[in-house]
Design an enzyme around this catalytic site. Structure first.
Site, PDB file in Angstrom:
ATOM      1  N   GLU A  44      15.399  -1.829  16.159  1.00 54.48           N
ATOM      2  CA  GLU A  44      16.756  -1.345  16.443  1.00 54.48           C
ATOM      3  C   GLU A  44      17.781  -2.426  16.106  1.00 54.48           C
ATOM      4  OE1 GLU A  44      19.280   0.369  20.305  1.00 54.48           O
ATOM      5  OE2 GLU A  44      17.413  -0.744  20.622  1.00 54.48           O
ATOM      6  N   LYS A 131      21.943   7.205  16.967  1.00 52.45           N
ATOM      7  CA  LYS A 131      21.531   7.233  18.372  1.00 52.45           C
ATOM      8  C   LYS A 131      22.415   8.199  19.154  1.00 52.45           C
ATOM      9  CE  LYS A 131      20.130   3.872  21.905  1.00 52.45           C
ATOM     10  NZ  LYS A 131      20.092   2.417  22.228  1.00 52.45           N
ATOM     11  N   CYS A 165      15.175   3.315  20.830  1.00 52.24           N
ATOM     12  CA  CYS A 165      15.139   2.706  22.160  1.00 52.24           C
ATOM     13  C   CYS A 165      15.082   3.782  23.246  1.00 52.24           C
ATOM     14  CB  CYS A 165      16.318   1.743  22.322  1.00 52.24           C
ATOM     15  SG  CYS A 165      15.990   0.399  23.500  1.00 52.24           S
TER      16      CYS A 165
END
Length: 312
Positions: A44, A131, A165
């Site tokens: 990430e 995200k 994540c």
């Protein structure tokens, strides 16, 4: 062929910025090529950086001038999707024959997104995933993705998708990805905790898919010559833990800690059907007569222009 090699590249963002980080990524070209990996997942925010411990000068109800300067510097270090960093990664993919899934900080005007890029040896930049929900104070610096960037992409390794994540903890997002037929679940992250590893095993077992988790590794604040409030000066900011998991939750490789390196495993996507014999989360185990998930994949720009319609 259903057998192939997949890899996680454990590496951290360099404090000198994206150019130095890109050089570090490219230094693994020979290792990637020699491994024969058809897929390499990278962490990430690798290009653009994950500024762990930074507050960007924000207090509830007001912002400090130094925080605006910090954001401007962070914005300057972000990545344009038509920029030289993505072009260089496309070259790396082409030369090694490996599809690359990499976490970047994507610059879109003045807004930044935490994004996973899918880079194909033949097509270059094939897709992206922004995200959906930045975690905690990440929301100060990153925008939210929408449903239009949740791809599952065909690759030489298999059908790949990405969750970044803590998106991995979103049950409905996972269900949507399972329904799209993901075979290899790519998880770019900066979460170094033991419980993260349990989550990776759970997702592989729940989705009956392979999971490749790639975590950054970063030295301690003391080693970086900086302070991180509430964080021990000698404790690494991110210790790594990259790993590869099979569709019954078995760890195939890793976790790798405290160092950079390539974690590899041979996988057989034919094992997925065997694993789903007794559990298919969006198939015979789904009970659609009781439960239903509706997914909106409509792009949601801040401003949408449409042709003006005159009254008759």
């Amino acid at each position: 062929m259903t057998k192939t090699t997949v890899a996680a590249l454990q590496i951290g963002s360099h404090p000198d910025g994206k150019a130095t980080t890109l050089d570090a990524i490219q230094s693994f070209e020979r290792s990637i090529a020699e491994s024969g990996a058809a897929l390499v997942v990278m962490p990430e925010a690798l290009l653009g950086g994950y500024p762990k411990g930074s507050g960007f000068g924000t207090r509830l109800g007001y912002r400090m001038p130094e925080g605006r300067e910090a954001f401007a510097a962070y914005h300057a270090n972000a990545v344009d999707l038509d920029g030289p960093e993505v072009e260089a990664l496309a070259g790396l993919s082409r030369r090694t024959g490996a599809t690359i899934v990499i976490g970047v900080i994507e610059r879109a005007g003045a807004t930044l997104y935490c994004t996973a890029l899918f880079i194909d040896p033949d097509r270059g930049l094939a897709a992206k995933h922004r995200k959906l929900m930045p975690t905690g104070t990440e929301r100060l610096i990153w925008g939210q993705g929408d449903g239009s960037t949740m791809p599952v992409v065909e690759s030489r390794a298999g059908r790949i998708g990405a969750a970044i994540c803590w998106e991995n903890h979103m049950p409905l997002f996972r269900t949507a990805m399972y329904a799209k037929g993901v075979e290899i679940w790519c998880a770019p992250t900066v979460d170094e905790r033991d419980v993260w590893r349990a989550s990776m095993r759970h997702i592989a077992h729940e989705g009956r898919c392979f999971v490749v988790s790639a975590c950054q590794v970063q030295p301690s604040p003391a080693a970086l010559g900086r302070e991180a409030e509430g964080w021990p000066a000698d404790r690494p900011l991110i210790r790594g833990g990259s790993m590869i998991v099979g569709p019954l939750g078995d760890v195939l490789a890793g976790p790798l800690e405290h160092e950079t390196g390539l974690v590899t495993a041979e996988i057989d996507t034919g094992d997925i059907v065997r694993a789903r014999y007794d559990f298919d989360a969006v198939g015979h185990y789904s009970r659609p007569d009781i439960f239903r998930l509706q997914v909106d994949e409509t792009p949601r720009p801040g401003v949408a222009f449409a042709p003006f319609q005159r009254d008759a």
